[in-house]
Design an enzyme around this catalytic site. Structure first.
Site, PDB file in Angstrom:
ATOM      1  N   CYS A   6      62.015   7.011 -53.280  1.00 39.59           N
ATOM      2  CA  CYS A   6      61.523   6.742 -54.620  1.00 39.59           C
ATOM      3  C   CYS A   6      62.197   7.778 -55.506  1.00 39.59           C
ATOM      4  O   CYS A   6      61.930   8.952 -55.351  1.00 39.59           O
ATOM      5  CB  CYS A   6      59.995   6.863 -54.583  1.00 39.59           C
ATOM      6  SG  CYS A   6      59.139   7.195 -56.098  1.00 39.59           S
ATOM      7  N   GLU A 107      61.760   1.215 -59.594  1.00 36.98           N
ATOM      8  CA  GLU A 107      62.675   0.730 -58.575  1.00 36.98           C
ATOM      9  C   GLU A 107      63.666  -0.209 -59.242  1.00 36.98           C
ATOM     10  O   GLU A 107      63.359  -0.836 -60.255  1.00 36.98           O
ATOM     11  CB  GLU A 107      61.908   0.025 -57.457  1.00 36.98           C
ATOM     12  CG  GLU A 107      62.708  -0.171 -56.188  1.00 36.98           C
ATOM     13  CD  GLU A 107      63.352   1.110 -55.727  1.00 36.98           C
ATOM     14  OE1 GLU A 107      64.601   1.206 -55.834  1.00 36.98           O
ATOM     15  OE2 GLU A 107      62.641   2.022 -55.280  1.00 36.98           O
TER      16      GLU A 107
END
Length: 230
Positions: A6, A107
């Site tokens: 992430c 994302e």
């Protein structure tokens, strides 16, 4: 642009909310941050020497205690499936687990020749905590610096269309368990290292401006339309 899992997240909840949710004293009066990136200072909640939770600011990019210089590519994530065995993370997984407060993360998904960013937040509620590991290492000047990484796991139903991995989130009722479990009992933490069940996450497309670390502000988490039919 850094498009790993992430690799960017945001924290807009005020310090008082962090203090209340994590039962810690937050002395910094920090502003909302909508584009937190690797190597920047981040807030964590960890256990202090008196075995009480404490707030701290650390560098996002894990450096093992035995490493003489910071990594060229910072270790911002750790695979939860192997963290207890890998030399890089093994000691931290046993003794230096932490919570990393966040309101959401980003994302990127391929869209033709480009990549479209998506904001990802909890479907219910806002502030939550990534599972993290922290370590004290040496900085280039010979001083000490605290560093951290976010643990990841295989993506669940909500996010597998965006990425094969997702960050591990520790439920509020398990904060103490995550921070306090003795190293002899870390096998008991395996049930926490799982993707969120279906319905945990909400995702929506946002401006590509989030790809530039110099950009910040609430506009980065505003939904954008990808087409007339979106």
């Amino acid at each position: 642009m850094l498009h790993c899992m992430c690799g960017r997240y945001y924290l807009k909840s005020p310090p008082a909310e962090l203090a209340a949710q994590f039962n810690v004293d937050v002395r910094d009066n920090f502003p909302p941050r909508y584009n937190i990136a690797p190597t920047q200072p981040i807030a964590i909640i960890r256990q202090n020497a008196r075995r009480r939770p404490e707030y701290a600011l650390v560098r996002w990019g894990f450096v093992p205690e035995w490493k003489k210089t910071p990594e060229t590519r910072p270790l911002i994530n750790a695979r939860s499936e192997t963290a207890a065995e890998k030399p890089t993370f093994r000691n931290a997984m046993k003794r230096r687990r932490c919570l990393i407060p966040a309101d959401g993360f980003y994302e990127w998904k391929a869209a033709g020749r480009e990549k479209q960013p998506y904001a990802i937040r909890r479907a219910k509620g806002s502030l939550f905590a990534f599972a993290g590991l922290w370590e004290t290492a040496m900085d280039p000047g010979g001083g000490e610096m605290d560093t951290a990484a976010i643990l990841t796991t295989g993506a669940g139903e909500d996010l597998k269309a965006l990425h094969r991995r997702e960050p591990v989130v520790i439920p509020a009722e398990d904060y103490a368990r995550w921070l306090e479990t003795d190293e002899r009992d870390i096998a008991q933490l395996e049930s926490l290292l799982a993707p969120g069940p279906a319905g945990s996450w909400e995702t929506f497309p946002v401006s590509k401006d989030v790809g530039n670390v110099r950009n910040d502000g609430p506009r980065l988490i505003e939904r954008v339309r990808l087409s007339l039919f979106d």
